[in-house]
Design a protein around this motif. Structure first.
Motif, PDB file in Angstrom:
ATOM      1  N   LEU A 403      56.489  35.730  45.636  1.00 34.64           N
ATOM      2  CA  LEU A 403      55.280  35.652  45.955  1.00 34.64           C
ATOM      3  C   LEU A 403      55.085  34.196  46.774  1.00 34.64           C
ATOM      4  O   LEU A 403      56.402  33.175  46.626  1.00 34.64           O
ATOM      5  CB  LEU A 403      54.439  35.131  44.925  1.00 34.64           C
ATOM      6  CG  LEU A 403      54.216  36.390  43.381  1.00 34.64           C
ATOM      7  CD1 LEU A 403      53.986  36.308  43.087  1.00 34.64           C
ATOM      8  CD2 LEU A 403      53.367  37.777  44.931  1.00 34.64           C
ATOM      9  N   PRO A 426      46.884  35.193  42.099  1.00 37.17           N
ATOM     10  CA  PRO A 426      47.993  34.991  42.012  1.00 37.17           C
ATOM     11  C   PRO A 426      47.971  34.237  41.190  1.00 37.17           C
ATOM     12  O   PRO A 426      47.514  33.322  40.466  1.00 37.17           O
ATOM     13  CB  PRO A 426      47.564  33.915  43.060  1.00 37.17           C
ATOM     14  CG  PRO A 426      46.175  34.581  44.115  1.00 37.17           C
ATOM     15  CD  PRO A 426      45.342  35.354  43.127  1.00 37.17           C
ATOM     16  N   PRO A 427      49.158  33.860  40.338  1.00 40.11           N
ATOM     17  CA  PRO A 427      49.233  33.250  39.380  1.00 40.11           C
ATOM     18  C   PRO A 427      49.210  31.766  39.385  1.00 40.11           C
ATOM     19  O   PRO A 427      48.908  30.592  38.543  1.00 40.11           O
ATOM     20  CB  PRO A 427      51.295  33.366  38.971  1.00 40.11           C
ATOM     21  CG  PRO A 427      51.750  34.149  40.403  1.00 40.11           C
ATOM     22  CD  PRO A 427      50.219  34.863  41.086  1.00 40.11           C
ATOM     23  N   THR A 428      49.619  31.107  40.956  1.00 42.67           N
ATOM     24  CA  THR A 428      49.631  29.641  41.412  1.00 42.67           C
ATOM     25  C   THR A 428      48.825  30.035  42.123  1.00 42.67           C
ATOM     26  O   THR A 428      48.980  30.943  43.053  1.00 42.67           O
ATOM     27  CB  THR A 428      51.134  28.711  41.144  1.00 42.67           C
ATOM     28  OG1 THR A 428      51.055  28.791  42.393  1.00 42.67           O
ATOM     29  CG2 THR A 428      51.648  29.093  40.589  1.00 42.67           C
ATOM     30  N   HIS A 431      51.549  30.507  45.723  1.00 44.14           N
ATOM     31  CA  HIS A 431      52.243  31.835  45.349  1.00 44.14           C
ATOM     32  C   HIS A 431      50.857  33.227  45.353  1.00 44.14           C
ATOM     33  O   HIS A 431      50.640  33.997  44.501  1.00 44.14           O
ATOM     34  CB  HIS A 431      52.478  32.404  44.392  1.00 44.14           C
ATOM     35  CG  HIS A 431      54.023  31.146  43.191  1.00 44.14           C
ATOM     36  ND1 HIS A 431      53.665  30.362  43.412  1.00 44.14           N
ATOM     37  CD2 HIS A 431      55.333  30.826  44.206  1.00 44.14           C
ATOM     38  CE1 HIS A 431      54.639  29.596  43.022  1.00 44.14           C
ATOM     39  NE2 HIS A 431      55.582  30.115  44.003  1.00 44.14           N
ATOM     40  N   LEU A 434      52.869  38.368  48.718  1.00 42.69           N
ATOM     41  CA  LEU A 434      54.373  39.077  48.662  1.00 42.69           C
ATOM     42  C   LEU A 434      54.936  38.806  49.501  1.00 42.69           C
ATOM     43  O   LEU A 434      53.990  39.355  51.098  1.00 42.69           O
ATOM     44  CB  LEU A 434      54.201  40.767  48.511  1.00 42.69           C
ATOM     45  CG  LEU A 434      54.002  41.027  46.588  1.00 42.69           C
ATOM     46  CD1 LEU A 434      53.653  42.623  46.529  1.00 42.69           C
ATOM     47  CD2 LEU A 434      55.081  40.064  45.781  1.00 42.69           C
TER      48      LEU A 434
END
Lengths: 687, 333
Positions: A403, A426-428, A431, A434
């Motif tokens: 990511l 998005p986890p952060t 990121h 893809l």
């Protein structure tokens, strides 16, 4: 789930050695998490798994222990609740997520601190005592696993309580004073004025709660759709003890224990002067769960468990777990108790039998059945070999996350942006997409390496890249039309201060890599298309026939310098492992030395502009069967004319080759080069 | 001229008999010393010239050649003796060697290969599947129907709501294998999985799972126990004690947790094992009948076992890596 042991010993006798107890509980599925010593008791904390709603109560776990250790099992006293409905107040359920709502009205209670023993037990468990009514609801919840809630009957506001889905945007002031904006998926309590009093199963409101002057209460106990409660719980992060229990598959029948049990304790410990009065119940329970009856073949225990447990023993174990067991020929018909919502099929019974019989009795047997034919995943094999070859050639292996940051994609002006896959959550913040190639992460790694003072770097990664599937061509094993594709790639990146790593050295690595893999006949052709050559500003494609196996080149300084502030030229290559798997492989050539001497002749060739030296070399190599090897010894340019120095080794395996013979072939090769490329032969001598 | 030839022959014989450095030094003095044979010839050059009827210059040249040849022979012998005696030419044997540069494999690769090799020895093949998956393969076929409580524990990274996501475990590959391959199967699936999580020292949104599955007509928990015990003994050491205990996982029934006895306290209980005496290595169990059924396998005829390990933690322990992020940011090279 915490078990204060003095509390536990109300119901069962504990083994003398606590370790025996915790070990056995661990073996049957309730792993010891930790042991806590409080001022007043020893508390065992067992890790609970999500399928055992009944074990979120002390009694549930005592029932488990009892099935193993036997001995006494004392179920606490409950008062008989009146069946007639209470007057002057009504319940209206308007949400399909409410499965059961069982309530009792108790009049003439006296709110005071609960008895000392109850306060101690609640503290040992980890809850702060509040007052006798609230403590009793908590006490019975911990005891039975079933949450209860008490309203001050006169503070509900009006003469009815409604359970309905919230309206989008409706607000609710929670117990801690925070205001929640609700969604229609949430299920709430509302009063006659349609005011939200609480989130069902999770949290009540302050206004309708128990106060010191409360005299009449509505005590309720309910079963809800656990999925709905779970969503609400996580949506607002209200992790109450009650809410956590309602996120599991609690059986509605537990209300039949919990409500009379709590009523009993209230009559005993919270009665007003002259005694408290039960003035009726109401039970909304339109569709009681249909209990399964499982046709069970006891041989299944052997077939899945690998042990032989006598049928009588199996029946006994199941009965100890409160199942109703009826023999039927050589089978058993088993009705699990209603609170065991996790038992629905034969394999569940196998586990029940095995865990009480003892997992420790399951033998360890070497696999002895026929070994299946190995599954070939050529890409995986190639990936492993690639790793070894590149490590041997001096490159380190790294793994980076797939990511990447959308802002970096923009900064790099990635032409694949239109087919880049964004993630919805998005986890952060860094990121968000893809990767379509590994360069963003790898150049960042390069930045760190030079940033810490290194002067050279060479690394690679074997991994996946992703993109939208525009042509609806699919990658196995996805079905045709799947909108996304994954590529297996190998990306290598090198750079150094002393120019040790230049294009030719990296190309040498790539060439050796291919030859070590057994991939021969690779030709390099220049790639001029800016999109296809990204992120290289100078790029060649490595082809085997019509199959493009790799791209190699100089990473555009507009990216390496301008975006990633890298100090030196960066070279890299990308191998398509997917295409490599389709390449032709040949075993290495072990050519014995010829016993006859070689004749070595040089040829200096001027080549016109536009002619690739690599092509000239390839033509020379195929000039005659007596040519063993052709190398380029020098490349130079003078007055805009490029010259290369070819060194040709002529050798026969069968006889002595004369210098005259060799010269003759040498002249033929020269003529071919002149004719094919318009080259000028400016010298042809022995070196 | 005869004399130089005679001297050379004699010197050769002398040198052939030399056994040590001190002897060689004697020979050197004998021929090349101030009063040695060569010098005495130089002193008698005139006489020699007369005897041989040659020019003195000519004799001088011949004697110089003789001297050079003797020096060469003595040096050669000296080198042989030194090398043979183990003291070598001018070599400090304690200085570091000049190493060819080779790269380093990623810790994952080292450990994954070690595990793969063990399982390959038991007839397993390595298998892989896609990272971008459908809800069907990640959840439905893994016996996690909509509204299953375990779904909330696996917060996923979503590509398209609600059905396309990054796989949150590798059980999806088990389904793909059962669907696509002929039975029986024995597979290990080392693969990345993704969860919605902010990276910190111990958790990351990417992690590697090491799963395995075997399906055949005759597999039981005893086979599961045997295969995983063999693995643990080969991976963690021959003396490793292994146990299976009941544990719930949606993908298996009966299910189990696989523990090894704590190596630090020998099972007595210590800080490393949280006083349990055992350390959990994997979740495992018999492949759930629902999962077999959903992948077109008759659960009354076939049975299978499966397991899953959190791979990163094992790698970190084995190689003393203190932060999971270092596995994924190039910090280890």
């Amino acid at each position: 789930m915490k078990l204060p042991l003095k509390w536990v010993s109300d119901y069962i006798d504990l083994p003398k050695d606590l370790r025996v107890f915790t070990d056995k509980m661990t073996m049957i599925g309730h792993m010891l998490d930790k042991t806590i010593e409080t001022d007043t008791d020893t508390v065992i904390d067992l890790e609970l798994r999500g399928n055992r709603a009944d074990c979120y109560g002390i009694l549930g776990l005592c029932r488990e222990a009892h099935a193993v250790f036997g001995g006494r099992f004392d179920i606490p006293n409950r008062v008989a609740l009146p069946e007639e409905p209470y007057d002057g107040f009504s319940i209206h359920v308007k949400s399909p997520d409410v499965y059961r709502f069982y309530s009792v009205v108790i009049r003439n209670v006296k709110v005071a601190p609960s008895p000392q023993w109850m306060q101690t037990r609640l503290r040992d468990y980890g809850m702060e005592p509040i007052n006798n009514i609230v403590d009793i609801t908590n006490y019975v919840m911990i005891e039975s696993g079933m949450p209860l809630h008490a309203f001050d009957l006169h503070r509900i506001g009006g003469d009815r309580l409604e359970l309905r889905n919230a309206r989008d945007g409706e607000t609710f002031v929670s117990f801690d004073g925070g205001t929640l904006t609700l969604q229609s998926e949430d299920v709430v309590f509302a009063n006659s004025e349609d005011k939200v009093l609480g989130l069902v199963g999770i949290v009540g409101g302050k206004e309708s709660g128990i106060r010191d002057d409360t005299t009449d209460i509505l005590l309720e106990c309910a079963a809800y759709n656990q999925a709905t409660i779970r969503k609400t719980l996580y949506r607002y992060s209200i992790l109450t003890e009650a809410g956590l229990r309602h996120t599991h598959d609690l059986d509605a029948s537990l209300c039949d224990f919990a409500l009379p049990r709590a009523a009993e304790l209230i009559l005993t410990h919270a009665a007003g002067e002259g005694g408290a009065e039960l003035s009726g119940t109401r039970d909304y329970h339109p569709k009681p769960r249909k209990l399964p009856e499982i046709d069970f073949d006891p041989h299944e225990v052997t077939r899945l468990g690998g042990v032989s447990v006598p049928v009588a023993e199996q029946a006994d174990i199941l009965r100890r777990l409160d199942c109703v067991v009826k023999p039927s020929g050589d089978r058993l018909v088993v009705a699990p108790p209603p609170f065991r919502t996790d038992i629905t099929a034969s394999e569940d019974l196998v586990e029940e039998v095995l865990r009480i019989w003892g997992y420790e009795k399951i033998p360890s047997r070497a696999l002895s059945s026929a070994i299946p034919l190995p599954v070939e995943q050529k890409e995986l094999e190639l990936e492993e070999r690639s790793r070894d070859i590149l490590v041997a050639l001096g490159l380190d292996e790294i793994i980076t996350v797939p990511l990447i940051d959308g802002a970096v994609i923009d900064a790099m002006k990635d032409p694949l942006k239109p087919v880049t896959i964004p993630v919805l959550n998005p986890p952060t913040a860094n990121h968000t997409h893809l990767r379509t190639s590994m360069f963003a992460e790898h150049l960042e790694v390069a930045h760190k390496i030079f940033g810490r003072g290194d002067t050279t770097m060479a690394f690679y990664e074997v991994g996946k890249t992703y993109r939208k599937n525009e042509d609806a061509v699919h990658q196995p094993p996805h079905k045709p039309g799947f909108p996304y594709i994954e590529h297996r790639e190998l990306t290598a990146l090198v750079s150094s201060r002393d120019a040790y790593w230049d294009y030719y050295r990296l190309k040498g690595v790539l060439e050796t890599y291919f030859s070590e893999l057994g991939v021969r006949g690779i030709t390099f052709t220049k790639e001029d298309d800016r999109t296809l050559s990204y992120p290289f500003s100078l790029c060649a494609r490595a082809m085997q026939g019509g199959l493009c196996l790799a791209r190699i080149g100089l990473v555009s300084p507009m990216i390496s310098k301008s975006v990633f502030s890298l100090p030196y030229y960066v070279y890299g290559f990308v191998v398509s492992i997917d295409n490599l798997a389709k390449a032709t492989f040949t075993l290495p050539d072990y050519m014995p030395y010829s016993a006859f001497p070689a004749v070595i002749l040089d040829m200096s060739v001027q080549i016109p502009a536009g002619v690739q030296a690599g092509d000239v070399l390839a033509t020379a190599q195929t000039g005659s069967e007596l040519i063993r090897e052709v190398t380029i010894e020098d490349v130079f340019a003078r007055d805009g004319i490029r010259s290369i120095l070819l060194r040709i080794v002529y050798q026969s395996k069968e006889r002595n080759l004369t210098v005259e013979e060799a010269r003759e072939i040498h002249n033929t090769v020269a003529a071919t080069l002149e004719k094919t490329y318009g080259a000028t032969i400016v010298g042809r001598n022995a070196p | 001229m005869i004399v130089p030839e005679t001297i050379l022959t004699a010197a050769r014989q002398d040198l052939a008999a030399v056994k040590g450095i001190s002897q060689l030094e004697e020979i050197e003095t004998k021929y090349l010393g101030r009063n040695g044979k060569v010098n005495s010839l130089f002193k008698n050059m005139k006489k020699l010239a007369e005897e041989a009827s040659k020019d003195v210059k000519e004799i001088g040249k011949e004697l110089n050649r003789l001297k050079q040849e003797l020096e060469r022979l003595i040096t050669e012998k000296k080198e042989l003796l030194l090398a043979d005696g183990g003291t070598g030419p001018d070599i400090d044997l304690t200085l570091p060697g000049i190493r060819p540069r080779i790269g380093k494999l990623h810790p994952h690769t080292l450990v994954r290969r070690q595990m793969n090799d063990i399982f390959k020895g038991m007839g397993f093949s390595v298998y892989e599947g896609p990272h971008i998956e459908t809800d069907e393969y990640v959840f439905e076929r893994a016996n996690l129907p909509k509204n299953h409580p375990a779904r909330s524990l696996q917060d996923t990274i979503i590509i398209e709501n609600p059905d396309i996501l990054l796989r949150s475990h590798t059980s999806s590959v088990q389904s793909r294998a059962m669907e696509n391959l002929e039975l029986p199967i024995r597979l290990v699936v080392p693969g990345f999985a993704f969860r919605y999580e902010t990276p910190n020292q111990t958790n990351h949104f990417i992690f590697l799972q090491y799963e395995g599955i075997a399906v055949a007509e005759d597999l039981t928990m005893a086979d599961l126990h045997g295969a995983l015990e063999t693995f643990c003994k080969m991976f963690f050491g021959r003396d490793t004690k292994v146990r299976i205990r009941c544990k719930y996982y949606p993908q298996v029934e009966p299910g189990c947790g696989l523990d090894i006895q704590c190596k630090f306290c020998g099972g007595k209980g210590c800080a490393v094992c949280k006083r349990r005496g055992w350390v959990e290595i994997a979740g495992a169990g018999m492949v759930h009948a629902n999962m077999l059924r959903m992948n077109g396998i008759d659960p009354s005829r076939y049975s299978g076992f499966a397991w899953g390990m959190g791979f990163d933690r094992i790698v970190m322990q084995k190689l003393n890596i203190d932060d999971i992020r270092k596995l994924y940011n190039g910090a280890l090279i």
